[in-house]
Motif scaffolding. Sequence first.
Motif, short mmCIF file in Angstrom:
data_model
loop_
_atom_site.label_atom_id
_atom_site.label_comp_id
_atom_site.label_asym_id
_atom_site.label_seq_id
_atom_site.Cartn_x
_atom_site.Cartn_y
_atom_site.Cartn_z
N ALA A 155 4.61 109.48 61.46
CA ALA A 155 5.85 109.43 60.67
C ALA A 155 6.02 108.03 60.10
O ALA A 155 5.45 107.06 60.62
CB ALA A 155 7.06 109.79 61.52
N ALA A 156 6.79 107.94 59.03
CA ALA A 156 7.21 106.64 58.53
C ALA A 156 8.36 106.16 59.41
O ALA A 156 9.12 106.98 59.95
CB ALA A 156 7.66 106.75 57.08
N GLU A 157 8.50 104.88 59.58
CA GLU A 157 9.57 104.38 60.44
C GLU A 157 10.95 104.80 59.94
O GLU A 157 11.87 105.00 60.73
CB GLU A 157 9.49 102.86 60.58
CG GLU A 157 10.50 102.31 61.56
CD GLU A 157 10.23 100.89 62.00
OE1 GLU A 157 11.17 100.21 62.42
OE2 GLU A 157 9.06 100.46 61.91
N SER A 158 11.07 104.96 58.63
CA SER A 158 12.36 105.36 58.06
C SER A 158 12.76 106.77 58.50
O SER A 158 13.93 107.14 58.40
CB SER A 158 12.30 105.31 56.53
OG SER A 158 11.28 106.17 56.04
N GLN A 159 11.80 107.56 59.01
CA GLN A 159 12.09 108.91 59.48
C GLN A 159 12.60 108.93 60.92
O GLN A 159 13.13 109.94 61.38
CB GLN A 159 10.84 109.79 59.38
CG GLN A 159 10.36 110.03 57.96
CD GLN A 159 9.06 110.81 57.93
OE1 GLN A 159 7.97 110.25 58.08
NE2 GLN A 159 9.16 112.11 57.75
N LEU A 160 12.43 107.83 61.62
CA LEU A 160 12.88 107.77 63.00
C LEU A 160 14.39 107.60 63.04
O LEU A 160 15.02 107.20 62.06
CB LEU A 160 12.21 106.59 63.73
CG LEU A 160 10.68 106.56 63.74
CD1 LEU A 160 10.21 105.36 64.56
CD2 LEU A 160 10.10 107.85 64.28
N GLN A 161 14.95 107.90 64.19
CA GLN A 161 16.39 107.74 64.39
C GLN A 161 16.59 106.84 65.60
O GLN A 161 16.81 107.30 66.72
CB GLN A 161 17.05 109.11 64.61
CG GLN A 161 16.92 110.05 63.43
CD GLN A 161 17.46 111.43 63.73
OE1 GLN A 161 18.20 111.64 64.69
NE2 GLN A 161 17.10 112.40 62.91
N PRO A 162 16.51 105.52 65.38
CA PRO A 162 16.64 104.57 66.50
C PRO A 162 17.95 104.77 67.24
O PRO A 162 19.00 105.00 66.63
CB PRO A 162 16.59 103.20 65.80
CG PRO A 162 15.87 103.46 64.52
CD PRO A 162 16.28 104.84 64.10
N THR A 163 17.89 104.66 68.54
CA THR A 163 19.09 104.85 69.34
C THR A 163 19.95 103.58 69.31
O THR A 163 19.42 102.46 69.43
CB THR A 163 18.74 105.19 70.80
OG1 THR A 163 19.93 105.22 71.58
CG2 THR A 163 17.78 104.19 71.40
N PRO A 164 21.26 103.73 69.16
CA PRO A 164 22.14 102.55 69.17
C PRO A 164 22.22 101.89 70.54
O PRO A 164 22.66 100.75 70.67
CB PRO A 164 23.50 103.12 68.75
CG PRO A 164 23.44 104.57 69.16
CD PRO A 164 22.02 104.97 68.93
N GLN A 165 21.76 102.61 71.57
CA GLN A 165 21.81 102.06 72.93
C GLN A 165 20.76 100.97 73.15
O GLN A 165 20.85 100.22 74.12
CB GLN A 165 21.61 103.20 73.94
CG GLN A 165 22.68 104.27 73.85
CD GLN A 165 22.21 105.59 74.43
OE1 GLN A 165 21.10 106.05 74.15
NE2 GLN A 165 23.04 106.22 75.23
N HIS A 166 19.76 100.93 72.27
CA HIS A 166 18.71 99.92 72.41
C HIS A 166 18.26 99.51 71.01
O HIS A 166 17.19 99.91 70.55
CB HIS A 166 17.53 100.47 73.21
CG HIS A 166 16.70 99.42 73.88
ND1 HIS A 166 16.14 98.37 73.17
CD2 HIS A 166 16.34 99.24 75.18
CE1 HIS A 166 15.46 97.60 74.01
NE2 HIS A 166 15.57 98.10 75.24
N PRO A 167 19.06 98.70 70.30
CA PRO A 167 18.71 98.31 68.93
C PRO A 167 17.46 97.44 68.88
O PRO A 167 17.10 96.78 69.87
CB PRO A 167 19.94 97.55 68.46
CG PRO A 167 20.56 97.03 69.72
CD PRO A 167 20.31 98.08 70.76
N ALA A 168 16.80 97.43 67.73
CA ALA A 168 15.61 96.61 67.55
C ALA A 168 15.98 95.14 67.58
O ALA A 168 17.08 94.76 67.16
CB ALA A 168 14.94 96.97 66.23
#
Length: 229
Positions: A90-103
């Motif tokens: 997948a492209a990273e833009s397709q991921l849904q990062p969790t707000p509980q552990h931001p980059a």
Amino acid sequence: MRLKKSLMLAAAFMVGISTAQAASLHTQWEKFQAGRAMHHLSADGQKAMVDVLQARDLLSQGKVDAAIPPLYDAQKRLAAAAKDNRNFMAAESQLQPTPQHPAPTTHKPSAGTVTWIPVGGEFIVTDTLAPEKKTAAQAANQQLKAGQTQQAQQNVQVVGEDADFIVALAPLEPAQGALNRATVFTEGRQAAPAVEALDDLLSGIVFVSDDFFAQAVPDKGQAAAKKSQ
């Protein structure tokens, strides 16, 4: 998931089983949930990250020669993890990062479509969690960081589904590139740029919810079974 539990307990009541048996069924369901979360992780991917962290720690202490073996091991394990059926593209833009552990602020998004490997996981502990479950979740997190999945699963059975599980995804190609750079620098006895390369690898990791990962990577064993029917 709570709806499924309610339906299971209601069904148990309708067929006339005892309250104790219904409670046991509930407990078994929570153990299944714990096992499901652990099942999502790549064993080789986890071990590769343990190697990376070990190598980084040694390099930061100036122990260049001692850092070479874990770097070599990490390269081999990432190559093995690339063949794991828990991966997805997948492209990273397709991921849904969790707000509980931001980059982290140093995070550099991966360009284009890459292979994502589930290299770790973490149980989110909240203030409302019962003390014994909070302790079990914290112990499980430490074991996951050490790549001790089986030991972590024992602690997670205490937690059940009362704590959210998030999955750490590493972009394979960028991670391998950063690891190769770190290895070359280490072989050249250049500790500082080797640490920087490993930091690039670690900052490239993205955390997503367990539910998102389950949707992104459906159980291939079940898919094969359905196809043969």
